[in-house]
Design a protein around this motif. Structure first.
Motif, short mmCIF file in Angstrom:
data_model
loop_
_atom_site.label_atom_id
_atom_site.label_comp_id
_atom_site.label_asym_id
_atom_site.label_seq_id
_atom_site.Cartn_x
_atom_site.Cartn_y
_atom_site.Cartn_z
N GLU A 131 0.76 -1.29 -0.48
CA GLU A 131 0.31 0.21 0.17
C GLU A 131 0.85 0.83 -0.21
O GLU A 131 0.59 2.16 -0.40
CB GLU A 131 -0.85 -0.21 1.90
CG GLU A 131 -1.95 1.60 1.52
CD GLU A 131 -3.06 1.08 2.06
OE1 GLU A 131 -4.30 1.09 1.68
OE2 GLU A 131 -2.86 0.06 3.54
N THR A 132 1.86 1.14 0.64
CA THR A 132 2.58 2.33 0.71
C THR A 132 3.35 2.10 -0.47
O THR A 132 3.23 3.90 -0.97
CB THR A 132 3.71 1.84 1.74
OG1 THR A 132 3.35 1.63 2.86
CG2 THR A 132 5.10 3.68 1.81
N LEU A 133 4.07 1.31 -0.76
CA LEU A 133 4.40 1.28 -2.28
C LEU A 133 3.14 2.21 -3.94
O LEU A 133 3.66 2.68 -4.14
CB LEU A 133 5.57 0.11 -2.91
CG LEU A 133 6.04 0.92 -4.61
CD1 LEU A 133 6.94 1.42 -4.39
CD2 LEU A 133 6.18 -1.27 -4.48
N GLY A 134 2.17 1.97 -3.25
CA GLY A 134 0.96 1.80 -4.02
C GLY A 134 0.46 3.43 -4.29
O GLY A 134 0.04 3.74 -5.31
N ASN A 135 0.98 3.81 -3.14
CA ASN A 135 0.74 4.94 -3.03
C ASN A 135 1.38 6.40 -4.05
O ASN A 135 1.27 7.62 -3.67
CB ASN A 135 -0.36 5.75 -1.63
CG ASN A 135 -0.70 4.91 -1.06
OD1 ASN A 135 -1.89 4.79 -1.52
ND2 ASN A 135 -0.93 4.59 0.38
N ALA A 175 1.07 -2.34 -7.21
CA ALA A 175 1.80 -2.65 -6.13
C ALA A 175 -0.11 -2.69 -5.37
O ALA A 175 -0.15 -3.18 -4.27
CB ALA A 175 2.24 -1.57 -5.38
N LEU A 176 -0.80 -1.71 -6.20
CA LEU A 176 -2.04 -1.35 -5.17
C LEU A 176 -2.71 -2.58 -5.30
O LEU A 176 -3.91 -2.83 -4.62
CB LEU A 176 -2.43 0.07 -5.98
CG LEU A 176 -3.78 0.48 -5.02
CD1 LEU A 176 -3.80 0.24 -3.95
CD2 LEU A 176 -4.53 1.58 -6.28
N VAL A 177 -2.73 -3.07 -6.52
CA VAL A 177 -3.10 -4.14 -6.35
C VAL A 177 -2.67 -5.68 -5.40
O VAL A 177 -3.99 -6.43 -4.74
CB VAL A 177 -3.25 -4.80 -8.34
CG1 VAL A 177 -3.22 -6.62 -8.25
CG2 VAL A 177 -3.35 -3.90 -8.99
N ASN A 178 -1.39 -5.78 -5.11
CA ASN A 178 -1.01 -6.19 -4.96
C ASN A 178 -1.34 -6.49 -2.79
O ASN A 178 -1.73 -7.19 -2.27
CB ASN A 178 0.07 -6.87 -4.74
CG ASN A 178 1.02 -7.18 -5.59
OD1 ASN A 178 0.19 -8.30 -6.79
ND2 ASN A 178 2.06 -7.44 -6.10
N ALA A 179 -1.76 -5.12 -2.44
CA ALA A 179 -1.85 -4.44 -1.18
C ALA A 179 -3.25 -4.51 -0.70
O ALA A 179 -3.34 -5.93 -0.20
CB ALA A 179 -1.93 -3.02 -1.32
N SER A 180 -4.04 -4.66 -2.02
CA SER A 180 -5.51 -5.06 -2.04
C SER A 180 -6.27 -6.83 -1.99
O SER A 180 -6.73 -7.28 -0.29
CB SER A 180 -6.32 -4.65 -2.71
OG SER A 180 -6.45 -3.90 -4.03
N LEU A 181 -4.66 -7.95 -2.52
CA LEU A 181 -5.27 -8.84 -2.71
C LEU A 181 -4.69 -9.20 -1.25
O LEU A 181 -4.99 -10.39 -0.25
CB LEU A 181 -3.89 -9.46 -3.58
CG LEU A 181 -4.28 -9.30 -4.47
CD1 LEU A 181 -3.61 -10.74 -6.40
CD2 LEU A 181 -6.04 -10.56 -4.60
#
Length: 823
Positions: A413-417, A426-432
């Motif tokens: 999530e940090t990387l996705g932001n 990264a945001l997809v992986n954060a969700s999973l």
């Protein structure tokens, strides 16, 4: 992609900065211009670190306009010293942030940090103001950022607009030609170069390089070599960027001519002479490409550099030795090279990608904790921003693999932001990861963010995973989630996977809903199923055929079809096990044995391997083939050596084989090993029964063996008081022993104990030994002409309503007719 961009943007940025008007020379208060210019002079002399120190001291003493100009010069020095993050903090002050000079410097800092999109926006703001002296420099900078962002057509237009600029015109034309070469448009590139009149030596050499690249593009490597020869042999006076690009072009020319052995000399010579050059990552990568084209890739130079202490050349040599070892299948040697890089103190930042690759290898090997340790070490090398992002991404992957889902979600999530090329993934992986952590709030928040960013397909992917995980957990809403996905995303590429999941749920429901499963399976096949969906559909079809009671031929055919279509599927082991079991059920023991052994050989580390070897041994024991018992013993020895769940069962089977081979003493020794070991109750009962059976079989040789057998059978019956199968078997065999000893009354009483026993009225009785004991008891009574008592025994057997009740009823009727027995 252009070579110069691969080498980094520091050269281009420096060129822009030097061409821009000197900020510190604008008039200031008395003495200010002299002090600022003097403090900043080391920047022009190539020692920006000194300028940073002097300007920091100067800023603390100045005020007003002088302080502002000194801070601008300080920012310029920080950028030149590769401390762009500090420069951005300084330039964030309101008085600097909104000024033209401040915007231009911020663009420079963003460019140095590879934050091209942000730099582009600021360059364009400055370039759109025709009244500022930095306009042309900013326009050129915008072109550079467009080039970095792979927006080639826009970059070409930006450079074209500068063609007649007195300061940037030549550079813009050369860049424009380079982009046309990258687009493989040699005609336009040549037209631009032919219309470019270069005056200074560096531009002339750059033009010569581009002409050589056009020759390469037109598959005329010999002409390219002629143009490049002077550039690579006499690099004095040309820019570092051009010198290295010429080396690479020469290597490409020799690759085209199929003479890579000649092409590697130039690269090796550069590495020899420049062991700490910042372009070593790219030079080593090109050298590796050339080596791989050679008939026998050489290692001598790499091994020589690996022995030399100079870093980072030594580390790169070890890294590419590791690459060579991996390609040759020498994984252990590669790991040794990586470990040597890892032990370097300190590890240079440019070698962080080597540690990153090593960590990925460890993740693939399942050594997650080791991978996390390596990634932590890589992060401490102060790597480039893009490499750090990759380190953080791989750390998230490792945490996910270690089932640390919450930690993985936080990292992703940090990387996705952040503004990163990895942010979407990264945001997809954060969700999973949040989904696996059962953090529904964060999962829904990340899904909403994916939709807001326009990643609708990715949000749908998360919704599908949410439904699938819900199904795995047996949650009641799983079916509704899957059906909702099918309804909302009927054209999604993975809709077939949702339909397969629905089919699997129907199959696994209690009782199985086979019609519904087949309906969903057909719906999945009717779409454009993904490879995963086809694989699972073919897999489920095997189990559906089996559940439908289809003949074994159909199940076997379906299983074989699966193995042919999906040889690399993780489901292969289960399918082969089902295939082997199907052969076993139809008493094709040879085929069953083959499949069981193939399963064990293909999956030596699988949880199914031990079971497969055990079942292969049982198939061999049931086979009529010669030497089958010897082979079964070999297989069972392998099972014992695995020291797993089937160890003691295998020992019992070995004992049974030894008995069949007439080796009673060996069998007794094996049974004793089971009884003294940590075997489970069922395995110890089998061993105890086997020991007694051997004594019974040896009764003719020594009558005392019958007493030994009776004693063991009594022990087994007492120890298995609540296990009808073992208790009844022991008592039946004891009765047989007593009958053999001519103790017919004792035998009868023992048989009768079995008929009276029913420890669990709510559970079905044990019938096999029950009926054997009953028929034997009735026979003994008939032999004594005790017809009424025998009839009473048969009545018990009929009342049990078991598989031999009809046989008992028929004998009872015959007995009554023959001996006039009336109720």
């Amino acid at each position: 992609m252009s070579l110069s961009r691969n080498l980094g943007r520091a050269i281009s940025i420096a060129a822009i900065a030097l061409a821009a008007p000197a900020i510190g020379q604008i008039k200031t208060g008395a003495g200010g211009v002299t002090e600022i210019a003097e403090a900043a002079r080391p920047v022009d002399e190539g020692v920006p670190e000194v300028a940073v120190y002097q300007l920091q001291n100067l800023v603390s003493r100045l005020s007003g306009a002088d302080a502002v100009k000194a801070k601008e010069k300080l920012a310029e020095a920080l950028i030149a010293a590769r401390r762009s993050t500090e420069a951005l903090r300084l330039l964030d002050e309101p008085v600097l942030r909104d000024s033209t000079s401040g915007k231009f410097l911020r663009a420079q800092a963003f460019a140095a940090l590879n934050r091209s999109s942000e730099a582009l926006q600021l360059y364009r703001e400055v370039a759109n103001n025709n009244s500022v002296p930095q306009r042309a420099a900013a326009a050129f900078g915008a072109g550079e950022m467009l080039r970095a962002l792979d927006r080639a057509d826009e970059a070409i237009r930006a450079y074209h607009a500068l063609e007649n600029d007195p300061r940037f015109g030549i550079s813009a034309r050369l860049r424009e030609a380079e982009l046309f070469i990258a687009k493989q448009d040699s005609v336009m590139a040549k037209r631009i170069l032919d219309g470019t009149q270069t005056k200074i030596a560096t531009d002339k050499r750059q033009k010569r390089l581009l002409h050589a690249r056009i020759e390469l593009l037109n598959q005329r490597p010999e002409k390219a070599v002629g143009l490049l020869d002077s550039l690579v042999k006499k690099a004095e006076g040309e820019s570092r960027e051009t010198a290295i690009a010429a080396l690479f072009a020469m290597a490409d020319a020799h690759l085209q001519m199929n003479t890579p052995e000649a092409g590697d000399d130039y690269l090796e010579d550069f590495i020899d002479r420049h062991p700490i050059d910042s372009a070593l990552p790219q030079v080593f990568a090109k050298l590796d490409q050339v080596y791989r084209a050679e008939r026998k890739p050489p290692r001598n130079e790499l091994e020589k550099w690996a022995r030399d202490a100079t870093q980072p050349r030594r580390g790169f040599a070890r890294w590419y030795l590791a690459q060579s070892d991996l390609r040759a299948g020498r994984r252990e040697e590669a790991v040794r090279q990586f470990e040597q890089i890892r032990r370097t103190t300190p590890v240079p930042a440019v070698l962080a990608p080597a540690l990153l690759q090593y960590a990925r290898l460890q993740i693939e090997a399942g050594r997650i904790n080791e991978a996390l340790a390596i990634l932590s070490e890589a992060g401490k090398t102060n790597p480039a921003p893009q490499v750090r992002e990759q380190i953080d991404f791989e750390s998230g992957r490792a945490m996910y693999a270690a089932l640390k889902f919450q930690n993985a979600a936080d990292r992703f999530e940090t990387l996705g932001n952040e503004r990163s090329a990895l942010a979407p993934a990264a945001l997809v992986n954060a969700s999973l990861a949040s989904l696996r952590a059962d953090d529904k709030t964060k999962t829904e928040r990340d899904k909403a963010e994916l939709v807001r960013r326009g990643q609708v397909d990715e949000a749908a992917e998360v919704a599908l995973e949410q439904a699938v995980i819900s199904a795995e957990r047996g949650e009641k809403n799983a079916g509704a989630l899957l059906q909702d996905f099918v309804r909302r995303f009927p054209d999604h590429p993975r809709v077939s996977e949702a339909q397969i999941a629905l089919a699997e749920m129907a199959y696994h429901s209690i009782p199985p809903k086979l019609d519904e499963a087949e309906k969903n399976l057909a719906a999945a096949r009717a779409t454009h199923p993904t490879e995963l969906a086809v694989e699972h559909a073919d897999y489920l079809a095997i189990w559906l055929a089996d559940a439908r009671g289809a003949d074994s031929d159909r199940v076997i055919a379906s299983a074989r079809d699966f193995l042919r279509a999906h040889p690399n599927s993780p489901l292969v082991a289960e399918v082969r096990l089902k295939l082997a079991e199907s052969h076993f059920r139809r008493q094709d023991f040879a085929s069953a044995q083959t499949e069981f052994e193939t399963l064990a050989q293909e999956n030596p580390k699988s949880a199914l391997t031990e079971q497969a070897l055990f079942l292969a041994a049982q198939s061999a024991m049931a086979s009529m083939a010669s030497q089958s018992l010897d082979h079964a013993l070999e297989l069972l020895t392998q099972v014992v050596a695995m020291n797993g769940e089937f160890r003691w069962a295998a020992r019992n089977e070995q004992a049974a084989i030894e008995r069949r081979l007439g080796k009673s003493q060996d069998a007794q020794a094996l049974y004793d090993e089971v009884l003294k070991g940590d075997a489970r109750g069922v395995e110890k009962r089998e061993a105890l029964c086997g020991k007694a059976d051997i004594f019974f079989e040896q009764a003719n040789a020594n009558a005392a063996n019958l007493d030994r057998a009776v004693g063991i059978y009594d022990q087994l019956a007492n120890e298995a008081a609540n296990q009808p199968h073992w208790r009844n078997q022991a008592l039946f065999k004891k009765g047989v022993c007593l009958e053999k000893e001519s103790d017919r009354d004792g035998a009868l009483a023992t048989f009768y104990r079995i008929l009276e026993f029913n420890p669990s009225p709510d559970r079905p009785p044990e019938f096999f030994w029950f009926y054997k004991a009953g028929f034997n008891a009735a026979r003994l009574l008939e032999e004594q002409q005790k017809w009424e008592a025998a009839a009473g025994i048969y009545e018990k057997l009929v009342a049990a309503n078991g598989p031999r009740s009809e046989e008992a009823s028929a004998r009872l009727g015959q007995l009554r007719l023959e001996h006039f027995l009336w109720q």
